[in-house]
Scaffold this active site. Structure first.
Site, PDB file in Angstrom:
ATOM      1  N   ALA A  23       0.820  -1.212   0.000  1.00 45.09           N
ATOM      2  CA  ALA A  23       0.000   0.000   0.000  1.00 45.09           C
ATOM      3  C   ALA A  23       0.856   1.266   0.000  1.00 45.09           C
ATOM      4  O   ALA A  23       0.331   2.371  -0.039  1.00 45.09           O
ATOM      5  CB  ALA A  23      -0.920   0.017   1.214  1.00 45.09           C
ATOM      6  N   LYS A  24       2.172   1.108   0.060  1.00 48.98           N
ATOM      7  CA  LYS A  24       3.026   2.286   0.147  1.00 48.98           C
ATOM      8  C   LYS A  24       3.151   2.967  -1.215  1.00 48.98           C
ATOM      9  O   LYS A  24       2.669   2.451  -2.224  1.00 48.98           O
ATOM     10  CB  LYS A  24       4.415   1.895   0.688  1.00 48.98           C
ATOM     11  CG  LYS A  24       4.367   1.396   2.139  1.00 48.98           C
ATOM     12  CD  LYS A  24       4.235   2.526   3.143  1.00 48.98           C
ATOM     13  CE  LYS A  24       3.568   2.165   4.456  1.00 48.98           C
ATOM     14  NZ  LYS A  24       4.311   1.274   5.320  1.00 48.98           N
ATOM     15  N   SER A  25       3.824   4.092  -1.223  1.00 47.01           N
ATOM     16  CA  SER A  25       3.968   4.828  -2.476  1.00 47.01           C
ATOM     17  C   SER A  25       4.829   4.031  -3.461  1.00 47.01           C
ATOM     18  O   SER A  25       4.509   3.921  -4.646  1.00 47.01           O
ATOM     19  CB  SER A  25       4.598   6.181  -2.185  1.00 47.01           C
ATOM     20  OG  SER A  25       4.987   6.797  -3.362  1.00 47.01           O
TER      21      SER A  25
END
Ligand SMILES: *Cc1c(COP(=O)(O)O)cnc(C)c1O
Length: 437
Positions: free
Chosen positions: A205-207
């Site tokens: 879910a991170k960038s």
């Protein structure tokens, strides 16, 4: 401003039965990560090859990551938490030490210190950047302070000049937690390449998202070797040169070298393969995110009570603008709680919520208010604690939840859709006095 936008804002609030400001039918605007056939083929090749647990591709990924970040030594991990644990070990965090950390962050910035027998000491935040406040950080330094973890919160770079000069003055190592800020610039320099060592989550879910993955990055070969020795047994023989370390670990004596940490940090190569594809497009993708998010804020620049969370100097950026938040001043809205404001925005078709983490120092496990907190594997570590596990007061941090909100996270520059979201915020701001309390 166009007349259409103006008329949207003067219509009744949707929460009071008026028409919605947003007709959002554009799901790809928010979808992340962007996965193409190139990612799929790269991952398939690893599976078909049966090389999930090899390290050749991961080494290639590390090298490319190092070119992106500007760090010579890069060690892929199975997740970001593991990379932060290795980084703490690398800088020498151990029994009886204290590690200064922000409270407004995800738990993995702090808790690995406990596993090493050290105590997290929480410092307050800067109200604008939401990152660690360097002055409060310095106040919490004691002779036991071994390391400082700084988190570039929601992509916003920390005040690294102040942090590094304080740390150097006291001879303390700085660990950057870059889990929110892959690609964020601080005064033209890449975050993660400024402190002594960095731990970086690359979770799905991170960038920068490649599955469950993490990276440790540093320019210091000694720190790199300690990190390898801690949780990467498979490359101790190839990558560790320090004779003292090697003596302990025992390669050349007929043994498989053992990891000092009793842990295995290796990344799955499906993630490394995807990581190399993602990295090729990452700079251009985050440039578009920055353009979209900056456009949104520019449309709201004149709305009292709402303020962008972004750096003011031209050489600093928000990177992939992970988990975007805005500043909210309740006083500008007659004391209206941010939760009520956001309810009204969401009634307009918005997609906002609480923007930030719950402060760690208020968690029962991290202060003495929790009966039974000494259970579990961390109990032994807590028994070593030096700083009292009591509830500290961090006035700025404790206000952040009430003074911020989550933003729509635009992944593409689509001015018409962005204008609808901005109109929703403007409409609610203008008519905030009508919102039921
Ligand atoms: C996500 C995150 C981590 C942990 O990373 P994982 O890959 O989930 O283990 C650490 N620090 C911060 C600030 C994070 O947001």
């Amino acid at each position: 401003m166009s007349s259409t936008t103006a008329s949207i804002e003067s219509q009744p609030l949707a929460i009071l039965g008026g028409p919605k400001a947003i007709n959002d039918i554009n799901r790809p605007m928010f979808h992340w990560p962007i996965v193409t056939e190139e990612d799929e083929q790269a991952v398939l090749a690893v599976i078909r090859d049966g090389s999930m647990s090899s390290i050749g591709l991961s080494r290639q990924f590390e090298e490319q990551w190092g070119q992106f970040l500007g760090t010579k030594y890069n060690l892929a991990h199975c997740n970001g938490t593991a990379s932060l644990l290795s980084a703490m070990f690398a800088v020498g965090v151990g029994k009886g030490d204290e590690v200064i950390v922000p409270s407004m962050t995800y738990w993995a910035s702090a808790l690995p210190a406990v596993l090493l027998g050290a105590t997290p000491v929480f410092a307050d935040a800067d109200p604008d950047s939401l990152c660690i406040d360097p002055a409060d950080m310095e106040r919490r330094i004691t002779p036991r302070t071994r390391a400082i973890v700084v988190v570039h919160y929601c992509g916003h770079p920390c005040d690294m000049d102040a942090i590094m000069s304080i740390a150097r003055k006291h001879g303390i190592k700085v660990i950057e937690d870059v889990s929110h800020a892959q690609g964020s610039l601080y005064k033209g320099r890449m975050t993660g390449s400024i402190g002594d060592i960095a731990g970086i989550s690359m979770m799905g879910a991170k960038s920068f998202a490649i599955g469950e993955g993490g990276m440790l990055s540093t320019n210091d070969p000694k720190l790199y070797e300690r990190a390898v020795a801690f949780a990467h047994y498979e490359r101790i023989t190839s990558d560790v040169t320090d004779p003292q370390l090697l003596n302990v670990l025992g390669p050349g004596q007929g043994f498989v070298p053992l990891p000092l940490g009793g842990l295995k940090g290796r990344i799955n190569q499906t993630c490394s393969a995807m990581g190399m594809v993602q990295l090729k497009y990452y700079p251009q993708r985050i440039k578009e995110i920055q353009k979209a998010m900056n456009h949104f804020w520019d449309l709201l620049a004149d709305v009292p009570g709402l303020k962008a969370h972004r750096p003011t100097d031209q050489q600093s950026t928000m990177g992939g603008w992970y988990n975007p938040v805005g500043h909210y001043d309740p006083d500008a809205f007659g004391g209206l709680p941010v939760t009520k404001f956001i309810e009204a925005v969401n009634a307009e078709g918005g997609r906002s919520g609480r923007g930030t983490n719950f402060p760690l120092h208020l968690h029962p496990m991290l202060n003495q208010s929790a009966p039974g907190a000494d259970q579990g594997p961390l109990a032994m570590a807590w028994a070593n604690r030096t700083a009292p596990r009591e509830r500290v007061s961090l006035p700025v941090t404790e206000q952040i939840n009430a003074r911020t909100f989550g933003l729509p996270y635009f992944k593409h520059y689509q001015p018409e859709l962005i204008a609808q979201y901005a109109a929703a915020f403007r409409k609610v701001a203008q008519q905030a006095s009508l919102i039921p309390r």
